[in-house]
Design an enzyme around this catalytic site. Structure first.
Site, mmCIF file in Angstrom:
data_model
loop_
_atom_site.group_PDB
_atom_site.id
_atom_site.type_symbol
_atom_site.label_atom_id
_atom_site.label_comp_id
_atom_site.label_asym_id
_atom_site.label_seq_id
_atom_site.Cartn_x
_atom_site.Cartn_y
_atom_site.Cartn_z
ATOM 1 N N HIS A 133 -8.246 3.574 3.939
ATOM 2 C CA HIS A 133 -8.451 4.227 5.232
ATOM 3 C C HIS A 133 -9.921 4.257 5.671
ATOM 4 O O HIS A 133 -10.205 4.466 6.839
ATOM 5 C CB HIS A 133 -7.947 5.661 5.187
ATOM 6 N N CYS A 143 -3.841 -1.145 -1.966
ATOM 7 C CA CYS A 143 -4.057 0.283 -2.212
ATOM 8 C C CYS A 143 -5.126 0.496 -3.294
ATOM 9 O O CYS A 143 -4.965 0.048 -4.433
ATOM 10 C CB CYS A 143 -2.738 0.910 -2.660
ATOM 11 N N ASP A 174 0.867 -1.176 0.000
ATOM 12 C CA ASP A 174 0.000 0.000 0.000
ATOM 13 C C ASP A 174 0.905 1.228 0.000
ATOM 14 O O ASP A 174 2.102 1.143 0.283
ATOM 15 C CB ASP A 174 -0.881 -0.011 1.259
ATOM 16 N N CYS A 197 -11.170 2.965 -0.534
ATOM 17 C CA CYS A 197 -9.842 3.433 -0.102
ATOM 18 C C CYS A 197 -9.507 2.733 1.210
ATOM 19 O O CYS A 197 -10.389 2.498 2.046
ATOM 20 C CB CYS A 197 -9.907 4.952 0.090
HETATM 21 N N1 DGL Z 1 -3.928 3.775 0.067
HETATM 22 C C1 DGL Z 1 -4.653 4.813 -0.638
HETATM 23 C C2 DGL Z 1 -5.907 4.202 -1.287
HETATM 24 O O1 DGL Z 1 -6.408 3.186 -0.864
HETATM 25 C C3 DGL Z 1 -5.026 5.949 0.280
HETATM 26 C C4 DGL Z 1 -3.851 6.781 0.727
HETATM 27 C C5 DGL Z 1 -3.157 7.475 -0.418
HETATM 28 O O2 DGL Z 1 -3.731 8.417 -1.001
HETATM 29 O O3 DGL Z 1 -2.048 7.071 -0.718
HETATM 30 O O4 DGL Z 1 -6.395 4.743 -2.234
#
Ligand code: DGL
Length: 271
Positions: A188, A73, A10, A186
């Site tokens: 988060h 990610c 990620d 996403c």
């Molecule tokens: N890991 C990213 C996603 O799932 C979120 C954080 C980022 O913008 O790098 O899209």
């Protein structure tokens, strides 16, 4: 039986929500996690930069003898998965296909929302994939760029007026579209489940990208006879590209358990 580990990566810490699902769904597997903490966030960057970073992340992971890679990610999955798959002779699961399959199965009124980073919304991969699965589904996409920095700063708990205000601002227009299913596209956003559910109301089902991709990985490993022995307990090893202390401080928010071993720092520019 295949004892090799699974690589997971990620842009930073958020992919640990997928690790959490993997630990539940595939507890016997060993995981090697890489979080590109020195270059997070990817979500506001161009496709070219995201692809360049993702290639380096994969080159690092492939310094281990892996049996599969999970791209936790959302931003990498939506912008770069077909290219990365074509470049690597290794099974690779991203978050888009499994999440869309689940959303298409869940929606009754065929109105599906997707919230994600700016790069993911721009890429349009969720919309395209849903359209392929069911041409009658109407998709409503919204980028929520403030969610990632707020979560990373610990502002994800109910009662926190800052995150609740931002969530209402982002999601109220989405609620008015009368969707019955919302993809949390996403890494988060699973931490914001309660807050998002409060705004969207009880009639909207939330589909989490990390969890669906963990189920997909399990199906894929089974189909290709790549699973480890179910009688063992797998281990997770963590690598990051910036300070390990920061990773170790906040990893438990995403994993919802303490790290059993510390993380290791690597120089991603070498890959
Ligand atoms: N890991 C990213 C996603 O799932 C979120 C954080 C980022 O913008 O790098 O899209």
């Amino acid at each position: 039986m295949d004892i090799r580990p699974i690589g997971v990566f990620d842009s930073g810490l958020g992919g640990l929500t997928a690790v959490r699902s993997l630990r539940k769904i595939l507890p016997e597997e060993d995981l090697i996690y890489f979080g590109d903490t020195s270059r997070v966030p990817y979500g506001g960057r161009s496709r070219e930069t995201i692809l360049k970073y993702a290639r380096q992340d994969i080159r690092f992971l492939r310094s281990f003898d892996l049996k599969a890679i999970l791209i936790a990610c959302g931003t990498v999955s939506t912008t770069s998965l077909p290219t990365l798959r074509a470049e690597n002779d290794l099974p690779m699961v991203g978050v888009v296909e499994p999440t869309c399959a689940r959303a298409a199965a869940v929606t009754k009124n065929k109105r599906v929302g997707i919230i994600a980073t700016q790069a993911s919304v721009r890429a349009g991969a969720y919309k395209e994939t849903l359209a392929k699965l069911d041409g009658d589904i109407e998709v409503f996409a919204k980028a929520c760029p403030l969610f990632v920095p707020l979560v990373e700063n610990g502002r994800f708990r109910t009662g926190d007026v800052v995150i609740e205000t931002i969530a209402r601002e982002y999601l109220e227009p989405m609620r008015q579209t009368r969707i019955d299913t919302l993809i949390l596209g996403c890494t988060h956003y699973p931490l914001l489940t309660e807050i998002i559910a409060d705004v969207m109301g009880p009639d909207v089902e939330l589909v989490s990208a990390g969890e669906e991709s963990a189920f997909e990985l399990k199906r894929m490993l089974k189909a290709q006879e790549l699973r480890n022995s179910e009688s063992r307990q797998g281990e997770a090893t963590y690598y990051v590209s910036d300070r390990v202390e920061s990773f170790e401080e906040t990893a438990s928010w995403f994993l919802q358990e303490d790290l059993r071993h510390g993380a290791n720092q690597i120089d991603i520019d070498r890959y």
